[in-house]
Design an enzyme around this catalytic site. Structure first.
Site, PDB file in Angstrom:
ATOM      1  N   GLU A 263       0.833  -1.212   0.000  1.00 60.97           N
ATOM      2  CA  GLU A 263       0.000   0.000   0.000  1.00 60.97           C
ATOM      3  C   GLU A 263       0.864   1.258   0.000  1.00 60.97           C
ATOM      4  O   GLU A 263       0.533   2.242  -0.656  1.00 60.97           O
ATOM      5  CB  GLU A 263      -0.945   0.013   1.211  1.00 60.97           C
TER       6      GLU A 263
ATOM      7  N   TYR B 211      -6.258   6.749   4.355  1.00 59.02           N
ATOM      8  CA  TYR B 211      -6.458   5.729   3.319  1.00 59.02           C
ATOM      9  C   TYR B 211      -5.695   4.451   3.672  1.00 59.02           C
ATOM     10  O   TYR B 211      -6.261   3.347   3.684  1.00 59.02           O
ATOM     11  CB  TYR B 211      -6.022   6.222   1.918  1.00 59.02           C
TER      12      TYR B 211
ATOM     13  N   ASP C 185      -9.317   6.058  -1.615  1.00 55.97           N
ATOM     14  CA  ASP C 185      -8.238   6.583  -2.468  1.00 55.97           C
ATOM     15  C   ASP C 185      -8.863   7.247  -3.704  1.00 55.97           C
ATOM     16  O   ASP C 185     -10.091   7.391  -3.787  1.00 55.97           O
ATOM     17  CB  ASP C 185      -7.254   5.469  -2.863  1.00 55.97           C
TER      18      ASP C 185
END
Ligand code: SF4
Length: 356
Positions: free
Chosen positions: A37, A120, A138
């Site tokens: 991520e 996020y 996102d």
């Protein structure tokens, strides 16, 4: 949105059918979710995959990351850009070792306290790695949900993100929240596209989409006007003596903080200005001539760089100011230089070939 359960069921079956096989999905671990991520924050999936594989095979867990050598960390990140992401990974790993027995915390609020983890990423880790029903909002999710809801206000500011967050919270699957978040992202990446028309005829949730029903998906999300990129002129010196080349450390704050570069100054300098710059470094007899130019585009800034090829006789090598240092010619491939200097690195390499 009406028929929320049906929406959730449709988007999950879309995900079951179309999810791409990715290394961090094949054998999921919280550590892998976190690293992937962070890498994906400003970088495309195709680019990230080889970086991810190299990273986890070199640094397989949080405890190793907490102690990793900074040069190795930068080397593994070289080319991905936004190097503060890598530095924050190490800082966060150290916090986890001290506070969470070397594991990622499993709750959204604790994740948010870690360096480099914003709402996020905290939502993505909490939902994907720990099955918590938390939205992960996102750019893809903002685009998809602002179209689904035909959200008529700017979607990228705090108010817009809050709206989208609440809209996702209302429909997120409590049984498979991680898959749900990834399904929306996948829909955004492959069907509800960012540039050009979305492929609504293939969309599994078209019947829930207000923008589709109104025939104007391209009107969403409403974006603020784009700021023009600032252009910064720079002059770069490619300095060699008969066995080394010169690099300089960037300031600890700001763009490319703390990284190495070839000595660089703002502006396109005249030859007289280059001469006095070299004199200030202590090299009044340096030979120099204009070299190649290059351009590098960051998100908000463009560097328009000109260069000078500079040669210093080895007898003149002297003490340097603290941010400058000589590097051995054969170490050019080993040191981490930002991608902005790629062209100059190649030029330096061909100049040094005569030396090594
Ligand atoms: Fe996006 Fe079209 Fe699907 Fe609406 S119907 S979510 S605009 S792809």
């Amino acid at each position: 949105m009406k028929n929320q359960t049906e929406f959730s069921r449709k988007i999950l079956s879309f995900y079951d059918e179309h999810a791409r096989e990715l290394p961090f999905r094949v054998s999921p671990k919280p550590y892998y979710t976190w690293i992937s991520e962070i890498m994906l924050q400003q970088t495309r999936m195709d680019t990230v995959i080889p970086y991810f594989n190299r990273f986890i095979s070199t640094i397989p867990d949080i405890k190793t990351l907490a102690q990793v050598d900074d040069d190795l960390l930068m080397k593994l990140w070289e080319g991905l850009g936004y190097y503060s992401r890598a530095r924050n990974l190490k800082k966060a790993a150290q916090v986890m070792v001290n506070r969470y027995q070397g594991e990622l915390p499993d709750c959204f609020e604790d994740l948010l306290t870690l360096p480099g983890i914003g709402p996020y990423t905290a939502g993505a880790i909490a939902s994907i790695a720990f099955n918590k029903p938390v939205p992960a909002v996102d750019g893809n999710v903002i685009r998809v949900f602002s179209r689904l809801e035909a959200y008529g206000e700017p979607a990228m500011n705090a108010k817009g993100k809050r709206f989208i967050h609440t809209a996702v919270e209302k429909v997120i699957s409590t049984e498979r929240p991680g898959d749900f978040n990834q399904a929306v992202m996948e829909l955004g990446a492959t069907i509800c596209l960012p540039n050009g028309a979305p492929l609504c005829e293939k969309c599994p949730v078209a019947s829930h989409c207000l923008a589709f029903q109104a025939g104007n998906p391209l009107d969403f999300p409403i974006m603020p006007k784009k700021k023009e990129r600032r252009i910064e002129k720079q002059t770069v010196l490619l300095v060699t003596n008969d066995k080394q080349f010169l690099v300089e450390e960037r300031p600890e704050q700001g763009l490319l903080a703390g990284l190495l570069q070839f000595p660089m100054k703002s502006g396109h300098l005249e030859e007289t200005e280059v001469k006095s710059w070299l004199e200030d470094m202590g090299y009044p007899d340096a030979q120099f001539k204009p070299g190649k130019s290059a351009k590098h585009i960051f998100s908000h800034v463009e560097w328009h760089m000109v260069s000078f090829d500079v040669t210093i006789s080895s007898s003149r090598v002297r003490e340097l100011s603290s941010n400058l240092r000589w590097v051995e010619a054969e170490d050019l491939e080993q040191i981490t230089l930002p991608t902005a200097f790629k062209k100059f690195r190649q030029i330096m390499w061909s100049r040094l070939l005569d030396i090594v």
